[in-house]
Scaffold this active site. Structure first.
Site, PDB file in Angstrom:
ATOM      1  N   TYR A  18      53.705 -39.243  36.326  1.00  0.00           N
ATOM      2  CA  TYR A  18      53.110 -39.248  35.160  1.00  0.00           C
ATOM      3  C   TYR A  18      54.246 -39.495  33.932  1.00  0.00           C
ATOM      4  CZ  TYR A  18      49.097 -37.024  36.861  1.00  0.00           C
ATOM      5  OH  TYR A  18      47.672 -36.850  37.467  1.00  0.00           O
ATOM      6  N   ASP A  21      42.001 -35.921  32.947  1.00  0.00           N
ATOM      7  CA  ASP A  21      41.210 -35.239  31.991  1.00  0.00           C
ATOM      8  C   ASP A  21      40.806 -36.264  31.036  1.00  0.00           C
ATOM      9  OD1 ASP A  21      41.903 -32.904  33.213  1.00  0.00           O
ATOM     10  OD2 ASP A  21      43.607 -32.509  31.865  1.00  0.00           O
TER      11      ASP A  21
END
Lengths: 251, 251
Positions: B116, B58
């Site tokens: 992540y 994103d």
């Protein structure tokens, strides 16, 4: 907010990320730290308030602990001052501390000396997340030779050769560097310089020259030659701004 | 450069600072990582080359080790590929490694799982130099409660409630989170999440919910309720993008 009869002098310690600033001092058509702070004070006071810092910093140079003062007719606590400033400032300026000080305190005139740190990355690996906060030199550096050069720069000298030709400083260019230390880690050398005053680009020319000596592009003798000739050209490059941090102002 | 008859597939590991990107994937009127890399490949090849990443990130999200592949008719060594890409790319993208791989390697389809990391700063002090690389929450966090919540999120579930309503993912939303670990230090909690696939905003909703549970704005039961109802609204906030790093893609 209560407006008192008398003015209160406030000493402010602040940090800023210099990346998106054209330096500290107000100038036309450029975003500067001073302008942002004075805009914040204008919002708080509904009138123009002038700030006085310990000194300016160049475009792209950071401050971990810059110091400034201003006078206000408002009667706020120190922590409310901190909040009022922080909430009206952009997020690349951080208000670290606000103190009420006597009317005769002056952020620039009372500073005894200042400490700068310059961060050099010398490993082959590029660190994309620190690109705005260090100078990436890919050479191997001879730290011992750099320490020897640093020791020759320490002391009281005419630093004319160590200043940008466009310097605004008029008159005497004698300054005292109390201390230069090199801290070495796996991928970095941090150069810490403490002195009673600094000419335009002086720390960056010191660091650029140390790196050129450490990578054998310059030899040690250039330091003495610079002091003898006052010629900028005998020294090394000017290190780029993003590795430089105004680290501490001592009063 | 020599153009060979056959195409060579190249696997590239890259890092990027997401701050100034509108995410990975090409879109109109926005600066994206894919666009910058394809512009760089266009300069190198004088023809359009399409890249394929392990997945998108994103706007504002960083990558320490994104992986992509592309095919090229050029015959360069791996280190010359790295240099050619790095010198034609902007400085917020870093090429960490280039490998020649068999023609059937696929950066997205062959990815077994991804890790992540999300960096949360929970001290009162604002760190101006890391503002684009962490989420500053000023609450005290109950790490034990957050770990308990994390353990309930681990495993294979329908993660519909943990995805943005605007998600592009169609069809089955069952994913497996192999592991969520919380690493605590003086001023930070780092949340490390490894899983076989992630829906839009999934890691940020997991982290935002953990923080809301740690600060008592939500209670532990919301996790089970989310799995039972598939309702995004029972969970916590979506953590902001700047604390998130695509840390590793495992093949």
């Amino acid at each position: 907010m209560v407006r008192s009869q008398t003015m209160q002098r406030l000493k402010v310690q602040l940090a800023y990320d210099g990346t998106l600033f054209s330096g500290f001092q107000v100038q036309v058509n450029a975003r500067t730290v001073q302008e942002e702070i004075e805009k914040s004070l204008m919002k708080i006071h509904q009138q123009a308030i002038r700030i006085y810092a310990s000194g300016r910093t160049d475009s792209g140079v950071h401050a971990r602990a810059q110091v400034m003062h201003f006078d206000s007719p408002l009667d706020l606590t120190e922590s409310n001052w901190q909040r009022a400033l922080q909430t009206t400032l952009p997020n690349d300026i951080s208000i670290e501390k606000v103190e009420k000080v006597p009317q005769d305190f002056h952020a620039r005139k009372d500073a005894l000396d200042k400490t700068y740190r310059y961060i050099i990355r010398f490993s082959d690996d590029y660190d994309v997340f620190n690109r705005n906060y260090e100078w990436h030199v890919r050479q191997r550096l001879d730290i011992k030779e750099m320490r020897e050069a640093a020791s020759q720069i320490q002391g009281t000298h005419d630093f004319t050769a160590f200043s940008a030709s466009k310097t605004n400083v008029k008159g005497d260019k004698t300054r005292t560097i109390h201390n230069i230390e090199l801290h070495e880690s796996d991928e970095h050398v941090v150069v810490e310089v403490t002195g009673d005053g600094f000419l335009t680009h002086m720390v960056r020319i010191i660091v650029g020259t140390l790196v050129d000596i450490g990578s054998k592009r310059k030899n040690l003798q250039c330091i003495q030659e610079a002091f003898e000739t006052n010629d900028r050209r005998v020294l090394g490059q000017t290190a780029p701004p993003q590795g430089l941090f105004l680290w501490k102002v001592n009063y």
